[in-house]
Design an enzyme around this catalytic site. Sequence first.
Site, PDB file in Angstrom:
ATOM      1  N   ASP A 248      10.693   3.263  -4.591  1.00  0.00           N
ATOM      2  CA  ASP A 248       9.659   3.459  -3.575  1.00  0.00           C
ATOM      3  C   ASP A 248       9.665   4.903  -3.114  1.00  0.00           C
ATOM      4  OD1 ASP A 248       9.021   0.864  -3.696  1.00  0.00           O
ATOM      5  OD2 ASP A 248      10.023   0.266  -1.839  1.00  0.00           O
ATOM      6  N   LYS A 270       4.304   3.141  -2.329  1.00  0.00           N
ATOM      7  CA  LYS A 270       3.052   2.723  -1.698  1.00  0.00           C
ATOM      8  C   LYS A 270       3.087   3.212  -0.267  1.00  0.00           C
ATOM      9  CE  LYS A 270       4.040  -1.374  -2.834  1.00  0.00           C
ATOM     10  NZ  LYS A 270       4.101  -2.747  -2.439  1.00  0.00           N
ATOM     11  N   MET A 383       6.900  -0.320  10.496  1.00  0.00           N
ATOM     12  CA  MET A 383       5.546   0.097  10.109  1.00  0.00           C
ATOM     13  C   MET A 383       4.597   0.091  11.290  1.00  0.00           C
ATOM     14  SD  MET A 383       5.191  -1.792   6.415  1.00  0.00           S
ATOM     15  CE  MET A 383       6.065  -3.303   6.738  1.00  0.00           C
TER      16      MET A 383
HETATM   17  N1  SAH Z   1      12.721  -2.634   3.346  1.00  0.00           N
HETATM   18  C1  SAH Z   1      12.715  -1.599   4.355  1.00  0.00           C
HETATM   19  C2  SAH Z   1      11.481  -1.618   5.195  1.00  0.00           C
HETATM   20  C3  SAH Z   1      10.237  -1.250   4.458  1.00  0.00           C
HETATM   21  S1  SAH Z   1       8.839  -1.183   5.504  1.00  0.00           S
HETATM   22  C4  SAH Z   1      13.966  -1.740   5.218  1.00  0.00           C
HETATM   23  O1  SAH Z   1      14.680  -2.752   5.115  1.00  0.00           O
HETATM   24  O2  SAH Z   1      14.257  -0.831   5.981  1.00  0.00           O
HETATM   25  C5  SAH Z   1       8.780   0.523   5.879  1.00  0.00           C
HETATM   26  C6  SAH Z   1       9.099   0.747   7.329  1.00  0.00           C
HETATM   27  O3  SAH Z   1      10.493   0.749   7.512  1.00  0.00           O
HETATM   28  C7  SAH Z   1       8.661   2.102   7.847  1.00  0.00           C
HETATM   29  O4  SAH Z   1       7.306   2.093   8.204  1.00  0.00           O
HETATM   30  C8  SAH Z   1       9.560   2.260   9.043  1.00  0.00           C
HETATM   31  O5  SAH Z   1       9.111   1.500  10.128  1.00  0.00           O
HETATM   32  C9  SAH Z   1      10.836   1.632   8.553  1.00  0.00           C
HETATM   33  N2  SAH Z   1      11.767   2.638   7.999  1.00  0.00           N
HETATM   34  C10 SAH Z   1      12.284   2.694   6.774  1.00  0.00           C
HETATM   35  N3  SAH Z   1      13.134   3.725   6.643  1.00  0.00           N
HETATM   36  C11 SAH Z   1      13.173   4.338   7.828  1.00  0.00           C
HETATM   37  C12 SAH Z   1      13.873   5.471   8.350  1.00  0.00           C
HETATM   38  N4  SAH Z   1      14.714   6.180   7.594  1.00  0.00           N
HETATM   39  N5  SAH Z   1      13.664   5.811   9.634  1.00  0.00           N
HETATM   40  C13 SAH Z   1      12.826   5.112  10.404  1.00  0.00           C
HETATM   41  N6  SAH Z   1      12.139   4.043   9.978  1.00  0.00           N
HETATM   42  C14 SAH Z   1      12.298   3.652   8.709  1.00  0.00           C
END
Ligand code: SAH
Length: 495
Positions: A248, A270, A383
């Site tokens: 990703d 995406k 998100m």
């Molecule tokens: N599978 C991922 C989430 C994917 S959805 C997980 O478990 O973390 C993507 C969302 O995750 C982003 O819009 C944000 O809200 C959050 N996110 C992912 N990485 C992040 C980071 N390093 N800092 C802050 N938010 C993060």
Amino acid sequence: MKLYPLFADLSQRAVLVVGGGAVAERKVAALLGAGAQVTVNAPALTVQLQRWVAQGRIAYRPGAFCEDALERAWLVVAATSDHVLNREVATLADHRQIFVNVVDDAALCSFHVPAVIDRAPLTIAISSGGEAPMLARLLRERLETLLDHSLGALATLTAGLRLRIRARLPQMAARRRFYESLFGGPVAMLLRQGRPDEAHAAAEHALASAAGAATGSVVLVGAGPGDPGLLTLRALRALNEADVILHDRLVSAEVLELARRDAERIEVGKQAGHHRITQDGIHALLLEHARAGRRVVRLKGGDPFVFGRGGEELEFLRAHGIPYEVVPGITAALACAAYAGVPLTHRDHAQSVRFITAHCQASHDTLDWAALAQERQTLAVYMGVAELGLLQQKLIAHGRAPTTPFALVENGSRPQQRVVCGTLAQLTQRAATHAVQSPALLIVGEVAALATSLAWFGAPPLGASVHPLPRARPERKPRAAARAADELLGAIHRA
Ligand code: SAH
């Protein structure tokens, strides 16, 4: 010093250990592990050594070192703290052409004991010829983390099939391909999963149908939030074994850096709004590469099962008979909370935590806002950057106090991390003032206020005018304390 490496069969062979202390005890333990007939020559023994003597596992020659003890020995280990004595043992052993190891004195050794990674029957031994033992130890630690413990079982399984594999695949190239598929494919995977019977069945099946064609597999790997230190050892191993990595956009460059050099990297990122590759497109890629016999890593930010569509991908793989594994990752809520100093639960402030997403109208309509607006719970919103206004409005409308603290963590755990704090009433305005961008995670709840006092990583929180929660314990000043410690160390250094 250039050494000749060898693995010695010591079973039923006499080995003399001079010394009866803790170091000698460690050497004896290793020698017993190799089945040696150990005699210890020392005036006194540790409790464990005494126990082994009592159990008849080792022989004991009490008193000072006596040259006669060298009689019959194939190897000698001098493990006393007396340098003069160690030297004498070494000289006498040399004279009789018996290999000798003097603990912590490379110059007196005629054999060295390497640092070992034990995946019996597989053994990896590392030596620096006594020049850089710390480096050898470090290397050993690295390899320990890289090599799964199921490797031993894999070696045993392979040993059992070796003659039949040779008979079935007389050609070297085909045999090598077969072994590669055995080591990198479903058989190794089943062993890692602790399913030895199925692994044996799969190996038998592969051999029966062997024209040497490899079967591909997919590992769904959570890459964590960005800091490569938050990867799991399993994730690291999967990255090291990958032929292809479908990742990703959220996966950090530092994490990708750790993957096998010649693995093909394909970004299938995406982004909300502009989808680059559709989910079906990703499925098609997974299938194509797995069917071509490759080891595919599907690498996702955070955890693959938390707002990561990991479930859909597994359903697809299952429907197409592709073997798969899942390696969990540290999800954004856990990482952002930790790196912002926000405990998601806290006995005084929050008894539960919810992971929610709020990136589109549909999710707003299906969320149970009345439940989300309740006090003494923490919301971790994924998100949500584009929808902060709606979120703020709905929570307040359903009864959450406008004074409820929030912490918005942008780029959590990465060097550029920013944390913006405030109250629910200030949420949209604060986010706009600081132009918070995705990826950001929103934490709403009483605990969010703790960011102002517990923050430890990166820049201090922005806009923290929230009153810190009352503290049970007297205020500690971690930053001041750290500064004092730094100054002290500096002073020592200069002195
Ligand atoms: N599978 C991922 C989430 C994917 S959805 C997980 O478990 O973390 C993507 C969302 O995750 C982003 O819009 C944000 O809200 C959050 N996110 C992912 N990485 C992040 C980071 N390093 N800092 C802050 N938010 C993060």
